[in-house]
Design an enzyme around this catalytic site. Structure first.
Site: not given
Length: 277
Positions: A109, A241, A233, A46, A76, A51
């Protein structure tokens, strides 16, 4: 490798329920972080023009050695390009930056209600969708009133609504609206930018299950059928996760976590947010 379940969008497109988010990852770190995610098993990335790391996401997908069709990529529309023709050009720019022939999902967005007419913006996304250059289109941060306008005044229903959701802001009413209109819900800020990680309810559940609080929180999202994409990171966190599919929360656990809701946003209110970059 854990098998990530998929969610079927309202146009039949399959989207992996667990993805990797690159919000606030600096461009210089994005290629390496995304490669780690893809090596771990993530197949859903995503990103967004806002960004500033679309080019790096595209580079990572190419360097991964995976087939393009095996990686679901979302981007987006940035807030400054809501005018119809500007939106068309912005999508072209996103494809150019990613160096892709098509995108899997493209979202508005923010609704930006005081800046322009998001219905006209949506019609530009419908045009892109009909061109075949994007598999699905959707929105981000849209409230029920925004969605009602789109559903009443346009032809293609949004496939996705990406909104802020976490245990302190569970968004049950908006999620129910989405579900009632066959709009899949995606959760951004799934751990409230870390604010929930020391919550006693979550830490107690995590201790009992021998899991981390982040894993418990992400599992809560998955069992609510939200699409979620945590960000890190750090390789160990990225892997942690992803390790969400060999345990389950009980109904009592789920209810206890949802009961933590207290209306705490970590981000802006979509009804008043009108930021132009």
């Amino acid at each position: 490798m854990n098998a990530v379940p998929t969610v079927t969008l309202n146009n039949g497109v399959q989207i992996p329920q667990l993805g990797f988010g690159v919000y606030q990852i600096e461009p210089a770190a994005t290629v390496a972080a995304t490669l780690v995610a893809l090596e771990t098993g993530y197949r859903h990335i995503d990103t967004a023009e806002m960004y500033g790391n679309e080019k790096e996401v595209g580079q990572a997908v190419r360097e991964s050695g995976l087939a393009r069709e095996d990686v679901f990529v979302t981007s987006k529309l940035n807030n400054g390009y809501h005018a119809h023709n500007d939106a068309l050009k912005a999508f072209d720019r996103t494809l150019d930056d990613l160096r892709f022939d098509y995108l899997d999902l493209f979202l508005i967005h923010w609704p930006m209600p005081a800046v322009g007419d998001f219905v006209d913006t949506w019609r530009a996304l419908e045009e892109i969708y009909r061109s075949g250059r994007v598999k699905a289109i959707g929105v981000s941060n849209f409230q029920p009133d925004h969605l009602r306008r789109l559903l009443a005044e346009t032809e293609v229903a949004p496939a996705v609504n990406q909104i802020e959701i976490h245990p302190y802001f569970p968004q049950d009413e908006l999620r129910a609206f989405d579900a009632g209109h066959r709009i899949a819900t995606e959760a951004w800020s799934p751990i409230a930018q870390g604010k929930v990680l020391d919550d006693p309810t979550l830490t107690d559940i995590a201790r009992r299950l021998n899991r981390t609080t982040a894993q418990v929180t992400l599992r809560w999202h998955l069992q609510r059928n939200d699409i979620v994409f945590p960000k890190s990171v750090t390789r160990s966190r990225v892997e942690e996760n992803f390790a969400l599919f060999d345990f389950e929360l009980t109904e009592a656990d789920m209810a206890a976590i949802t009961a933590l809701g207290r209306g705490d946003r970590t981000g802006p209110d979509p009804d008043t947010f009108n930021y132009l970059p």
